[in-house]
Write a protein that holds these residues in place. Structure first.
Motif, PDB file in Angstrom:
ATOM      1  N   HIS A 108      20.113  18.243  75.052  1.00  0.00           N
ATOM      2  CA  HIS A 108      20.001  18.459  76.495  1.00  0.00           C
ATOM      3  C   HIS A 108      19.532  17.210  77.243  1.00  0.00           C
ATOM      4  N   ILE A 109      19.100  16.180  76.532  1.00  0.00           N
ATOM      5  CA  ILE A 109      18.601  14.964  77.166  1.00  0.00           C
ATOM      6  C   ILE A 109      19.756  13.990  77.378  1.00  0.00           C
ATOM      7  N   HIS A 110      19.819  13.395  78.567  1.00  0.00           N
ATOM      8  CA  HIS A 110      20.891  12.449  78.898  1.00  0.00           C
ATOM      9  C   HIS A 110      20.925  11.307  77.901  1.00  0.00           C
ATOM     10  N   ARG A 111      22.113  10.842  77.565  1.00  0.00           N
ATOM     11  CA  ARG A 111      22.301   9.829  76.520  1.00  0.00           C
ATOM     12  C   ARG A 111      21.594   8.505  76.820  1.00  0.00           C
ATOM     13  N   ASP A 112      21.386   8.185  78.089  1.00  0.00           N
ATOM     14  CA  ASP A 112      20.730   6.921  78.435  1.00  0.00           C
ATOM     15  C   ASP A 112      19.201   7.000  78.421  1.00  0.00           C
ATOM     16  N   TYR A 113      18.636   8.197  78.316  1.00  0.00           N
ATOM     17  CA  TYR A 113      17.182   8.362  78.417  1.00  0.00           C
ATOM     18  C   TYR A 113      16.417   7.476  77.437  1.00  0.00           C
ATOM     19  N   PHE A 114      16.814   7.487  76.166  1.00  0.00           N
ATOM     20  CA  PHE A 114      16.067   6.745  75.154  1.00  0.00           C
ATOM     21  C   PHE A 114      16.149   5.243  75.381  1.00  0.00           C
ATOM     22  N   ARG A 115      17.315   4.779  75.807  1.00  0.00           N
ATOM     23  CA  ARG A 115      17.455   3.349  76.060  1.00  0.00           C
ATOM     24  C   ARG A 115      16.677   2.918  77.296  1.00  0.00           C
ATOM     25  N   ILE A 116      16.651   3.758  78.315  1.00  0.00           N
ATOM     26  CA  ILE A 116      15.908   3.426  79.536  1.00  0.00           C
ATOM     27  C   ILE A 116      14.421   3.356  79.239  1.00  0.00           C
ATOM     28  N   THR A 117      13.896   4.346  78.518  1.00  0.00           N
ATOM     29  CA  THR A 117      12.458   4.359  78.242  1.00  0.00           C
ATOM     30  C   THR A 117      12.056   3.273  77.261  1.00  0.00           C
ATOM     31  N   GLU A 118      12.985   2.863  76.400  1.00  0.00           N
ATOM     32  CA  GLU A 118      12.689   1.760  75.493  1.00  0.00           C
ATOM     33  C   GLU A 118      12.562   0.447  76.268  1.00  0.00           C
ATOM     34  N   ARG A 119      13.443   0.268  77.234  1.00  0.00           N
ATOM     35  CA  ARG A 119      13.472  -0.975  78.006  1.00  0.00           C
ATOM     36  C   ARG A 119      12.444  -0.979  79.137  1.00  0.00           C
ATOM     37  N   TYR A 120      12.299   0.143  79.807  1.00  0.00           N
ATOM     38  CA  TYR A 120      11.398   0.247  80.956  1.00  0.00           C
ATOM     39  C   TYR A 120      10.411   1.388  80.714  1.00  0.00           C
TER      40      TYR A 120
END
Length: 104
Positions: free
Chosen positions: A78-90
């Motif tokens: 249910h979590i958007h595919r970009d969530y993990f990459r966004i939180t890793e970077r920012y």
């Protein structure tokens, strides 16, 4: 009859000119890894193990004992595919409510 003018053309410098998808994408994340394997990223869950087995299949993925491979995890679907990459970077900044308590 009346002559109709053609609609204005988008310039090459217009960022909307070359859009290939109507889905929003977070800036800077296009053409990068698409899943979080836990401690690293890969284009797909199947590529997470890199020959290291179940220990490298985490994050958005889970190890299937039935097929002995890394597959997309159902718990985080249910979590958007970009969530993990966004939180890793920012990383998120702390949020404080009116009472001075941290809420995240």
């Amino acid at each position: 009859g009346e002559r109709k003018e053609a609609p204005p053309r988008l310039s090459q410098s217009n960022p909307l000119h070359n859009r290939t998808s109507h889905k929003p994408s977070f800036p800077g994340l296009r053409n990068e890894a698409s899943v979080s394997c836990g401690g690293h990223f890969a284009k797909s869950c199947g590529l997470c193990p890199q020959g290291n087995g179940a220990g490298w299949c985490n994050g958005q993925c889970e190890w299937s004992t039935a097929s002995n491979e890394c597959i997309a995890g159902s718990k985080l679907a249910h979590i958007h595919r970009d969530y993990f990459r966004i939180t890793e970077r920012y990383a998120f900044q702390p949020v404080v409510n009116n009472n001075g308590d941290y809420v995240n």
